[in-house]
Design a protein around this motif. Structure first.
Motif, PDB file in Angstrom:
ATOM      1  N   LYS A   1       0.826  -1.201   0.000  1.00 37.19           N
ATOM      2  CA  LYS A   1       0.000   0.000   0.000  1.00 37.19           C
ATOM      3  C   LYS A   1       0.859   1.249   0.000  1.00 37.19           C
ATOM      4  CE  LYS A   1      -3.911   2.135   2.308  1.00 37.19           C
ATOM      5  NZ  LYS A   1      -4.876   2.075   3.413  1.00 37.19           N
ATOM      6  N   SER A   2       1.935   1.233   0.786  1.00 36.11           N
ATOM      7  CA  SER A   2       2.782   2.423   0.860  1.00 36.11           C
ATOM      8  C   SER A   2       3.484   2.679  -0.461  1.00 36.11           C
ATOM      9  CB  SER A   2       3.819   2.271   1.989  1.00 36.11           C
ATOM     10  OG  SER A   2       4.710   1.221   1.687  1.00 36.11           O
ATOM     11  N   GLU A   3       3.760   1.581  -1.207  1.00 33.87           N
ATOM     12  CA  GLU A   3       4.419   1.765  -2.491  1.00 33.87           C
ATOM     13  C   GLU A   3       3.454   2.307  -3.548  1.00 33.87           C
ATOM     14  OE1 GLU A   3       6.102  -1.949  -3.519  1.00 33.87           O
ATOM     15  OE2 GLU A   3       7.637  -1.904  -1.983  1.00 33.87           O
ATOM     16  N   ASN A   4       2.166   1.917  -3.421  1.00 33.96           N
ATOM     17  CA  ASN A   4       1.209   2.281  -4.449  1.00 33.96           C
ATOM     18  C   ASN A   4       0.482   3.586  -4.179  1.00 33.96           C
ATOM     19  OD1 ASN A   4       1.722  -0.019  -5.984  1.00 33.96           O
ATOM     20  ND2 ASN A   4       0.320  -1.257  -4.766  1.00 33.96           N
ATOM     21  N   THR A   5       0.581   4.119  -2.977  1.00 31.11           N
ATOM     22  CA  THR A   5      -0.042   5.383  -2.671  1.00 31.11           C
ATOM     23  C   THR A   5       1.005   6.337  -2.120  1.00 31.11           C
ATOM     24  OG1 THR A   5      -0.602   4.785  -0.394  1.00 31.11           O
ATOM     25  CG2 THR A   5      -2.182   4.190  -2.102  1.00 31.11           C
ATOM     26  N   ALA A   6       0.843   7.581  -2.461  1.00 36.58           N
ATOM     27  CA  ALA A   6       1.806   8.576  -1.997  1.00 36.58           C
ATOM     28  C   ALA A   6       1.180   9.946  -2.093  1.00 36.58           C
ATOM     29  CB  ALA A   6       3.086   8.513  -2.843  1.00 36.58           C
ATOM     30  N   GLU A   7       1.736  10.879  -1.374  1.00 41.04           N
ATOM     31  CA  GLU A   7       1.306  12.259  -1.508  1.00 41.04           C
ATOM     32  C   GLU A   7       1.744  12.797  -2.877  1.00 41.04           C
ATOM     33  OE1 GLU A   7       2.474  14.786   1.646  1.00 41.04           O
ATOM     34  OE2 GLU A   7       1.441  13.624   3.201  1.00 41.04           O
ATOM     35  N   ILE A   8       0.906  13.636  -3.450  1.00 43.62           N
ATOM     36  CA  ILE A   8       1.223  14.242  -4.744  1.00 43.62           C
ATOM     37  C   ILE A   8       1.916  15.573  -4.499  1.00 43.62           C
ATOM     38  CG2 ILE A   8       0.286  15.092  -6.926  1.00 43.62           C
ATOM     39  CD1 ILE A   8      -2.189  13.305  -6.343  1.00 43.62           C
ATOM     40  N   SER A   9       3.102  15.715  -5.033  1.00 45.34           N
ATOM     41  CA  SER A   9       3.877  16.941  -4.868  1.00 45.34           C
ATOM     42  C   SER A   9       4.087  17.610  -6.206  1.00 45.34           C
ATOM     43  CB  SER A   9       5.235  16.613  -4.235  1.00 45.34           C
ATOM     44  OG  SER A   9       6.097  17.734  -4.301  1.00 45.34           O
ATOM     45  N   VAL A  10       3.927  18.925  -6.257  1.00 40.79           N
ATOM     46  CA  VAL A  10       4.212  19.636  -7.506  1.00 40.79           C
ATOM     47  C   VAL A  10       5.702  19.616  -7.829  1.00 40.79           C
ATOM     48  CG1 VAL A  10       2.214  21.165  -7.411  1.00 40.79           C
ATOM     49  CG2 VAL A  10       4.345  21.861  -6.309  1.00 40.79           C
ATOM     50  N   GLN A  11       6.503  19.209  -6.874  1.00 43.73           N
ATOM     51  CA  GLN A  11       7.955  19.197  -7.088  1.00 43.73           C
ATOM     52  C   GLN A  11       8.414  18.010  -7.924  1.00 43.73           C
ATOM     53  OE1 GLN A  11       9.650  21.849  -6.117  1.00 43.73           O
ATOM     54  NE2 GLN A  11       7.719  22.627  -5.285  1.00 43.73           N
ATOM     55  N   SER A  12       7.663  16.901  -7.841  1.00 42.47           N
ATOM     56  CA  SER A  12       8.121  15.710  -8.557  1.00 42.47           C
ATOM     57  C   SER A  12       6.988  14.693  -8.677  1.00 42.47           C
ATOM     58  CB  SER A  12       9.310  15.072  -7.843  1.00 42.47           C
ATOM     59  OG  SER A  12       9.740  13.900  -8.527  1.00 42.47           O
TER      60      SER A  12
ATOM     61  N   ALA B   1       6.142  11.143 -11.074  1.00 45.09           N
ATOM     62  CA  ALA B   1       6.679  10.196 -12.049  1.00 45.09           C
ATOM     63  C   ALA B   1       5.609   9.870 -13.091  1.00 45.09           C
ATOM     64  CB  ALA B   1       7.132   8.921 -11.350  1.00 45.09           C
ATOM     65  N   VAL B   2       5.954  10.085 -14.368  1.00 45.70           N
ATOM     66  CA  VAL B   2       5.062   9.757 -15.475  1.00 45.70           C
ATOM     67  C   VAL B   2       5.864   9.015 -16.531  1.00 45.70           C
ATOM     68  CG1 VAL B   2       3.553  11.736 -15.085  1.00 45.70           C
ATOM     69  CG2 VAL B   2       5.498  11.959 -16.652  1.00 45.70           C
ATOM     70  N   GLU B   3       5.184   8.556 -17.560  1.00 51.45           N
ATOM     71  CA  GLU B   3       5.866   7.890 -18.651  1.00 51.45           C
ATOM     72  C   GLU B   3       6.908   8.833 -19.253  1.00 51.45           C
ATOM     73  OE1 GLU B   3       4.552   5.394 -22.671  1.00 51.45           O
ATOM     74  OE2 GLU B   3       3.105   6.668 -21.626  1.00 51.45           O
ATOM     75  N   GLY B   4       8.162   8.441 -19.220  1.00 55.61           N
ATOM     76  CA  GLY B   4       9.237   9.262 -19.765  1.00 55.61           C
ATOM     77  C   GLY B   4      10.166   9.832 -18.726  1.00 55.61           C
ATOM     78  N   GLY B   5       9.675  10.013 -17.479  1.00 57.74           N
ATOM     79  CA  GLY B   5      10.554  10.566 -16.443  1.00 57.74           C
ATOM     80  C   GLY B   5       9.775  11.302 -15.371  1.00 57.74           C
ATOM     81  N   LEU B   6      10.464  12.188 -14.678  1.00 61.78           N
ATOM     82  CA  LEU B   6       9.869  12.974 -13.600  1.00 61.78           C
ATOM     83  C   LEU B   6       9.500  14.363 -14.115  1.00 61.78           C
ATOM     84  CD1 LEU B   6      12.364  12.111 -10.701  1.00 61.78           C
ATOM     85  CD2 LEU B   6      10.118  11.081 -11.115  1.00 61.78           C
ATOM     86  N   ILE B   7       8.378  14.907 -13.597  1.00 61.04           N
ATOM     87  CA  ILE B   7       7.974  16.261 -13.957  1.00 61.04           C
ATOM     88  C   ILE B   7       7.679  17.053 -12.694  1.00 61.04           C
ATOM     89  CG2 ILE B   7       6.989  15.546 -16.174  1.00 61.04           C
ATOM     90  CD1 ILE B   7       4.200  15.884 -14.872  1.00 61.04           C
ATOM     91  N   SER B   8       7.706  18.356 -12.823  1.00 59.73           N
ATOM     92  CA  SER B   8       7.276  19.236 -11.740  1.00 59.73           C
ATOM     93  C   SER B   8       6.210  20.172 -12.277  1.00 59.73           C
ATOM     94  CB  SER B   8       8.450  20.046 -11.182  1.00 59.73           C
ATOM     95  OG  SER B   8       8.979  20.922 -12.175  1.00 59.73           O
TER      96      SER B   8
ATOM     97  N   ALA C   1      -3.369   8.124 -12.544  1.00 58.92           N
ATOM     98  CA  ALA C   1      -3.399   7.785 -11.117  1.00 58.92           C
ATOM     99  C   ALA C   1      -2.337   8.550 -10.342  1.00 58.92           C
ATOM    100  CB  ALA C   1      -3.215   6.279 -10.926  1.00 58.92           C
ATOM    101  N   ALA C   2      -1.243   8.910 -10.983  1.00 62.21           N
ATOM    102  CA  ALA C   2      -0.187   9.673 -10.312  1.00 62.21           C
ATOM    103  C   ALA C   2      -0.664  11.066  -9.914  1.00 62.21           C
ATOM    104  CB  ALA C   2       1.040   9.786 -11.224  1.00 62.21           C
ATOM    105  N   PHE C   3      -1.796  11.508 -10.491  1.00 62.16           N
ATOM    106  CA  PHE C   3      -2.358  12.823 -10.172  1.00 62.16           C
ATOM    107  C   PHE C   3      -3.652  12.688  -9.360  1.00 62.16           C
ATOM    108  CE2 PHE C   3       0.127  12.933 -14.009  1.00 62.16           C
ATOM    109  CZ  PHE C   3       0.926  14.054 -13.856  1.00 62.16           C
ATOM    110  N   GLY C   4      -3.883  11.486  -8.825  1.00 62.36           N
ATOM    111  CA  GLY C   4      -5.082  11.246  -8.036  1.00 62.36           C
ATOM    112  C   GLY C   4      -6.304  10.937  -8.865  1.00 62.36           C
ATOM    113  N   GLY C   5      -6.134  10.690 -10.165  1.00 62.29           N
ATOM    114  CA  GLY C   5      -7.262  10.410 -11.040  1.00 62.29           C
ATOM    115  C   GLY C   5      -7.543   8.931 -11.169  1.00 62.29           C
ATOM    116  N   ASP C   6      -8.770   8.618 -11.582  1.00 63.88           N
ATOM    117  CA  ASP C   6      -9.199   7.236 -11.755  1.00 63.88           C
ATOM    118  C   ASP C   6      -9.209   6.898 -13.246  1.00 63.88           C
ATOM    119  OD1 ASP C   6     -10.404   4.767 -11.819  1.00 63.88           O
ATOM    120  OD2 ASP C   6     -12.130   5.320 -10.585  1.00 63.88           O
ATOM    121  N   PRO C   7      -8.323   6.016 -13.712  1.00 66.13           N
ATOM    122  CA  PRO C   7      -8.284   5.677 -15.137  1.00 66.13           C
ATOM    123  C   PRO C   7      -9.530   4.942 -15.605  1.00 66.13           C
ATOM    124  CG  PRO C   7      -6.818   4.240 -13.898  1.00 66.13           C
ATOM    125  CD  PRO C   7      -7.290   5.293 -12.938  1.00 66.13           C
TER     126      PRO C   7
END
Length: 513
Positions: A21-32, A34-41, A212-218
């Motif tokens: 669960k800890s690996e699959n859920t995390a706080e969303i930070s504008v600083q970083s 992870a998406v397809e291709g790399g990290l974004i801010s 899902a990395a932005f809290g959305g439901d695919p």
């Protein structure tokens, strides 16, 4: 110490679940992120409530040999890619206000580039496991202009209402919709011309993998668009390549149910026009790929979706045969939904043309579309222009209801925005109310406008969340019923009313079957 094997196994299972669960859920930070291709801010909005990410690549830049090819996989990058500024809009003519469309309806003057396959996201989610419903906005512009950086497409306010908003770019004009026999020959599907639609599909595939990395439901994605964006939603609903990528549809003033739409053509005709272009220029397709993108704008031609049977089948046929994506539908049109005039004509010429076009039914047609004098003719021409959109959305609601299992909801927007220029409840007037962006539109809005904005945006958000626009403190919006066709009027008052132009609609329906 755990001595019981059962207790030991139970404890290990708990630890495994907790770690997973800890690996699959995390706080969303504008600083970083992870998406397809790399990290974004990204960056926060002024309230700190909404996280904004602009210019996220969802495909490789369609440059060089990738011009007029299906979008390719994202190119990875190193480090954290700053996604805080507007991406480039697709290549098009410089934005110039015209008709009712002031600069708020247009892309910024720069950047504009062939390298344009980027999307923007607004989310107020705090954690990645919130599974907020998603709305993907697809812009209008006649498939020749537009972009996801138009000020009135801002997703901040809708994100505050609990959904994740995505606005994607797609190629327009020649770069998005050129068909040519050589392009078809190099494509495994043996078709060409729908690169803009394939961009939209690639954007939806990206959303499915990454939202899902932005809290959305695919699994709760709504595709939404206006004008050419509504045409696009219609195309995606029938496209086999878009199956399973969305779960609801919103289409504002647009669709492809009548015959002879000027924005859509068959594959053979589109290929012939493409070949005529290269033959006239006396160059090969390889040479055309090398011409600077902005120079392509000099070629006087119009391009749009191609009915190729692969990306885009016949819309009516897909509904008749039940091969479309059966999803809840919210659709409608505006009371003054006309964007151009008709060719100059007189009452006599109009009646002569009616007899040529409708033969034995010309008398019936002229009763519904009278042209006894100049004043009557002008009113009839206005009706014809408005029904160019209204017929599409009515027919879509009817066919969804008759051929599908999911509900349809039909609206009729009548509010005339205050101020100048006054073109009535014009084409595009409604979407700023629905997207809750009146604050970005320079008009002297009144209390009734802000009330309508709240009501419409609540309807839209409720639909994105549940497939039903209704909710607390909102006038009841009935499910569309072809036997008793009511619409929700969205205007100075918000109320249910009888279908406008019902007799004309039924006539048009009879000749388009």
């Amino acid at each position: 110490m755990l001595k019981s094997p059962i207790l030991l196994i139970a404890a290990m299972g708990f630890l495994f679940f907790a770690c997973g669960k800890s690996e699959n859920t995390a706080e969303i930070s504008v600083q970083s992120v992870a998406v397809e291709g790399g990290l974004i801010s990204g960056k926060p909005d002024s309230s700190g409530q909404v996280k904004i990410f602009k210019g996220i690549p969802f495909a490789a830049p369609p440059l060089g040999e990738l011009r007029w090819k299906a979008p390719q996989a994202v190119l990875p990058w190193e480090g954290i890619k700053a996604c805080t500024e507007n991406p480039a809009a697709p290549i098009q003519n410089p934005p110039m206000p015209f008709f009712a469309w002031s600069e708020e309806f247009l892309i910024p003057k720069e950047p504009i580039s062939e390298d344009c396959l980027y999307l923007n996201i607004w989310t107020a989610a705090e954690r990645t496991d919130e599974k907020r419903p998603v709305m993907v906005w697809i812009y209008g512009g006649g498939f020749s202009s537009g972009g996801n950086t138009v000020p009135l497409y801002d997703g901040e306010e809708l994100a505050k209402k609990g959904i994740v908003v995505v606005a994607l770019n797609y190629r327009v004009g020649m770069l998005g919709f050129l068909a040519h026999p050589e392009l078809s020959a190099e494509n495994p599907d043996q078709t060409s011309g729908n690169y803009g639609l394939l961009d939209q599909i690639a954007g939806l595939e990206w959303v499915k993998k990454n939202i899902a990395a932005f809290g959305g439901d695919p699994n709760q994605v709504t595709i939404a668009g206006q004008s050419a964006g509504a045409f696009s939603v219609n195309a995606l609903v029938v496209s086999p390549k878009a199956k399973g990528l969305f779960h609801k549809a919103i289409a504002q003033s647009g669709g492809m149910f009548n015959r002879g739409s000027g924005l859509v053509s068959g594959l053979q005709g589109a290929e012939e026009r493409g070949k005529q272009l290269t033959d006239t220029l006396g160059i090969s397709l390889a040479d055309l790929r090398k011409i600077p993108a902005d120079s392509l704008l000099k070629f006087p031609a119009r391009f749009g979706p191609v009915v190729d049977g692969k990306v885009l089948p016949s819309v009516r046929q897909a509904f008749e045969e039940g091969t479309f994506s059966d999803v809840p539908l919210l659709t409608g049109w505006n009371a003054d939904d006309r964007v151009s005039g008709n060719p100059p004509t007189t009452p006599t010429e109009f009646k002569v043309n009616a007899k040529k076009q409708y033969g034995g039914r010309a008398g019936e047609y002229l009763e519904l579309f009278p042209a006894g004098n100049e004043v009557e003719l002008e009113e009839t021409l206005k009706t014809i222009r408005v029904l160019g959109f209204g017929f599409q959305n009515y027919t879509w609601a009817r066919m969804q209801t008759e051929k599908g299992q999911k509900d349809a909801y039909l609206y009729y927007f009548t509010r005339v925005p205050p101020g100048e220029p006054n073109y009535g409840a014009f084409h595009s007037a409604e979407f700023s109310y629905a997207l809750h962006t009146l604050r970005n539109w320079n008009r002297p809005f009144e209390e009734v406008d802000y009330d309508l904005e709240k009501t419409m945006s609540d309807y839209w958000v409720n639909f994105v969340k549940t497939g039903n626009p209704n909710g607390p403190d909102l006038p009841e919006w009935p499910v569309f019923n072809p036997e008793n066709p009511l619409v929700m009027e969205l205007g100075t008052e918000v109320k249910t009313r009888a279908m406008p132009y019902w007799s004309q609609m039924k006539f048009m329906e009879s000749i388009n079957r």
